[in-house]
Each structure stands twice: as structure tokens, then as C-alpha cells.
Design a protein around this motif. Structure first.
Motif, PDB file in Angstrom:
ATOM      1  N   SER A 138      35.500  -5.663  -3.546  1.00  0.00           N
ATOM      2  CA  SER A 138      34.459  -5.553  -2.519  1.00  0.00           C
ATOM      3  C   SER A 138      34.975  -4.857  -1.274  1.00  0.00           C
ATOM      4  N   THR A 139      36.238  -5.085  -0.934  1.00  0.00           N
ATOM      5  CA  THR A 139      36.828  -4.410   0.218  1.00  0.00           C
ATOM      6  C   THR A 139      36.880  -2.904  -0.029  1.00  0.00           C
ATOM      7  N   MET A 140      37.342  -2.523  -1.230  1.00  0.00           N
ATOM      8  CA  MET A 140      37.374  -1.086  -1.561  1.00  0.00           C
ATOM      9  C   MET A 140      35.970  -0.504  -1.571  1.00  0.00           C
ATOM     10  N   GLU A 141      35.020  -1.249  -2.121  1.00  0.00           N
ATOM     11  CA  GLU A 141      33.625  -0.803  -2.172  1.00  0.00           C
ATOM     12  C   GLU A 141      33.072  -0.602  -0.760  1.00  0.00           C
ATOM     13  N   LEU A 142      33.365  -1.529   0.147  1.00  0.00           N
ATOM     14  CA  LEU A 142      32.865  -1.437   1.510  1.00  0.00           C
ATOM     15  C   LEU A 142      33.483  -0.254   2.251  1.00  0.00           C
ATOM     16  N   LEU A 143      34.768  -0.018   2.018  1.00  0.00           N
ATOM     17  CA  LEU A 143      35.422   1.136   2.644  1.00  0.00           C
ATOM     18  C   LEU A 143      34.830   2.450   2.130  1.00  0.00           C
ATOM     19  N   LEU A 144      34.624   2.544   0.824  1.00  0.00           N
ATOM     20  CA  LEU A 144      34.004   3.752   0.258  1.00  0.00           C
ATOM     21  C   LEU A 144      32.574   3.918   0.761  1.00  0.00           C
ATOM     22  N   TYR A 145      31.848   2.816   0.831  1.00  0.00           N
ATOM     23  CA  TYR A 145      30.480   2.855   1.339  1.00  0.00           C
ATOM     24  C   TYR A 145      30.457   3.402   2.766  1.00  0.00           C
ATOM     25  N   GLY A 146      31.355   2.895   3.604  1.00  0.00           N
ATOM     26  CA  GLY A 146      31.427   3.384   4.989  1.00  0.00           C
ATOM     27  C   GLY A 146      31.766   4.856   5.060  1.00  0.00           C
ATOM     28  N   PHE A 147      32.666   5.299   4.201  1.00  0.00           N
ATOM     29  CA  PHE A 147      33.057   6.707   4.178  1.00  0.00           C
ATOM     30  C   PHE A 147      31.876   7.599   3.790  1.00  0.00           C
ATOM     31  N   PHE A 148      31.155   7.221   2.732  1.00  0.00           N
ATOM     32  CA  PHE A 148      30.057   8.062   2.252  1.00  0.00           C
ATOM     33  C   PHE A 148      28.815   7.979   3.134  1.00  0.00           C
ATOM     34  N   THR A 149      28.585   6.847   3.771  1.00  0.00           N
ATOM     35  CA  THR A 149      27.380   6.747   4.605  1.00  0.00           C
ATOM     36  C   THR A 149      27.502   7.544   5.894  1.00  0.00           C
ATOM     37  N   ARG A 150      28.714   7.819   6.337  1.00  0.00           N
ATOM     38  CA  ARG A 150      28.881   8.633   7.547  1.00  0.00           C
ATOM     39  C   ARG A 150      28.322  10.045   7.347  1.00  0.00           C
ATOM     40  N   ALA A 151      28.365  10.528   6.124  1.00  0.00           N
ATOM     41  CA  ALA A 151      27.900  11.885   5.843  1.00  0.00           C
ATOM     42  C   ALA A 151      26.427  11.933   5.442  1.00  0.00           C
ATOM     43  N   TYR A 152      25.785  10.772   5.277  1.00  0.00           N
ATOM     44  CA  TYR A 152      24.406  10.763   4.801  1.00  0.00           C
ATOM     45  C   TYR A 152      23.439  11.130   5.924  1.00  0.00           C
ATOM     46  N   ALA A 153      22.498  11.993   5.605  1.00  0.00           N
ATOM     47  CA  ALA A 153      21.441  12.366   6.547  1.00  0.00           C
ATOM     48  C   ALA A 153      20.114  11.822   6.011  1.00  0.00           C
ATOM     49  N   TYR A 154      19.442  11.028   6.808  1.00  0.00           N
ATOM     50  CA  TYR A 154      18.167  10.448   6.401  1.00  0.00           C
ATOM     51  C   TYR A 154      17.123  11.538   6.187  1.00  0.00           C
ATOM     52  N   LYS A 155      16.222  11.275   5.253  1.00  0.00           N
ATOM     53  CA  LYS A 155      15.098  12.169   5.015  1.00  0.00           C
ATOM     54  C   LYS A 155      14.179  12.109   6.228  1.00  0.00           C
ATOM     55  N   LYS A 156      13.748  13.270   6.678  1.00  0.00           N
ATOM     56  CA  LYS A 156      12.857  13.317   7.830  1.00  0.00           C
ATOM     57  C   LYS A 156      11.460  12.915   7.400  1.00  0.00           C
ATOM     58  N   LYS A 157      10.849  12.039   8.189  1.00  0.00           N
ATOM     59  CA  LYS A 157       9.488  11.602   7.895  1.00  0.00           C
ATOM     60  C   LYS A 157       8.507  12.600   8.467  1.00  0.00           C
ATOM     61  N   GLN A 158       7.437  12.837   7.704  1.00  0.00           N
ATOM     62  CA  GLN A 158       6.384  13.720   8.191  1.00  0.00           C
ATOM     63  C   GLN A 158       5.427  12.899   9.040  1.00  0.00           C
ATOM     64  N   GLU A 159       5.249  13.332  10.258  1.00  0.00           N
ATOM     65  CA  GLU A 159       4.349  12.630  11.174  1.00  0.00           C
ATOM     66  C   GLU A 159       2.916  13.062  10.907  1.00  0.00           C
ATOM     67  N   ASP A 160       2.022  12.114  11.000  1.00  0.00           N
ATOM     68  CA  ASP A 160       0.615  12.432  10.852  1.00  0.00           C
ATOM     69  C   ASP A 160       0.176  13.273  12.052  1.00  0.00           C
ATOM     70  N   THR A 161      -0.251  14.470  11.781  1.00  0.00           N
ATOM     71  CA  THR A 161      -0.688  15.357  12.867  1.00  0.00           C
ATOM     72  C   THR A 161      -2.202  15.501  12.913  1.00  0.00           C
ATOM     73  N   ALA A 162      -2.859  14.665  12.132  1.00  0.00           N
ATOM     74  CA  ALA A 162      -4.321  14.740  12.131  1.00  0.00           C
ATOM     75  C   ALA A 162      -4.894  14.261  13.455  1.00  0.00           C
TER      76      ALA A 162
END
Length: 164
Positions: A138-162
Motif C-alpha cells: 500500500s505504501t508503494m501504491e500510494l507513492l506511485l499514485y502520488g507520482f502519477f496524479t501530479r501529471a493528471y489534467a482534469y477533463k474540462k467541463k463544458q459550461e451551459d451557455t444557453a
């Protein structure tokens, strides 16, 4: 979302360490009272020793599962949301297969010539070793998770423009 998942993973790690410590205490108590060769004997320990680890496991599951469900629903393309939820559910099945495989390997590896970590006599078994192994993984998993999440970019949400 990723912070929520990471928080759940960290709490899960802490609860696994607590489980290992409680199991070490249980085995020590069994030795002190001469109950090692009596698998059906009652160990003179309170049930309350188990409460912290189970409470933490429950809280960790809330953080992790809610975060994962939100992540798999929100971060896949809109047309593939049902596939995202299917992927979310499939990780639990894959985890169960890996867990079963790990237990089988450990049982075969540690059972040669003596008691395995998963002996039928829990007073001779070493579930504490198993919990420590899980804590290490779990420690190794958490360290890898932290490493990979730093590079993750969230999907941009489309705002309702109506215009209303």
C-alpha cells in the motif's frame, strides 16, 4: 476527486498498520497465556481492539469508492459514461482476483515445512506478516499514485451557455 481517492488510500494504509499491530498483540497474548496450541481457546483480549481498524477501513472505503465513482463517471467522455462506470466496477473484480492470487502464493510459499501465514490454528498463523506485507504494498501504491496524479489534467467541463 484525486485528493479524495488519495485520502482513502492513506487511511487504508493506516488501518492496515493498525491491523498488523493488533494481530501482533493478539499473538503475544496467546503466547503469554499458553494458548498457542489451543486453536479453539478464547484469547483474553477485548473486542474493542478491532474497532479502530474497522472504523478506519470504513472511512477509507467511503473516500476511495466515492472518489473513484465520481472520477470514472466525470472524467470519461460523455458518450462513454456507462463504460466508465463499468470500468469502475471492474476494478473491484480485478482486485479480488489479485488478492486471491496473492493469498495462494503466500500460502504455498510459507507453508513448506511449517505453519503457513494462514494456518488453520490462528495462534500459530502469522496474519501480522500478511498485514505488514499489505502495508508495504500500500505504501508503494500510494507513492506511485502520488507520482502519477501530479501529471493528471482534469477533463474540462463544458459550461451551459444557453440563454434563459
Amino acid at each position: 476527486m484525486l485528493q479524495r481517492i488519495g485520502t482513502g488510500m492513506a487511511l487504508s494504509l493506516v488501518s492496515t498498520v493498525i491491523a498488523a499491530l493488533v494481530e501482533m498483540k493478539r499473538l503475544k497474548t496467546a503466547r503469554e497465556f499458553g494458548l498457542v496450541d489451543q486453536p479453539n481457546a478464547r484469547i483474553p483480549m477485548s473486542l474493542w481492539w478491532l474497532v479502530p481498524q474497522y472504523v478506519l477501513f470504513g472511512v477509507a472505503d467511503v473516500f476511495t469508492m466515492v472518489g473513484l465513482q465520481e472520477f470514472f463517471y466525470d472524467q470519461v467522455p460523455d458518450a462513454l459514461r456507462s463504460l466508465g462506470l463499468a470500468l469502475y466496477l471492474s476494478i473491484f473484480g480485478i482486485g479480488s482476483f489479485i488478492s486471491g492470487f496473492l493469498i495462494s502464493v503466500i500460502n504455498k510459499t510459507t507453508g513448506g515445512g511449517g505453519e503457513s501465514w494462514f494456518s488453520n490454528n490462528l495462534n500459530r498463523a502469522h496474519l501480522d506478516y500478511f498485514y505488514w506485507l499489505l502495508a508495504g504494498l500500500s505504501t508503494m501504491e500510494l507513492l506511485l499514485y502520488g507520482f502519477f496524479t501530479r501529471a493528471y489534467a482534469y477533463k474540462k467541463k463544458q459550461e451551459d451557455t444557453a440563454v434563459m
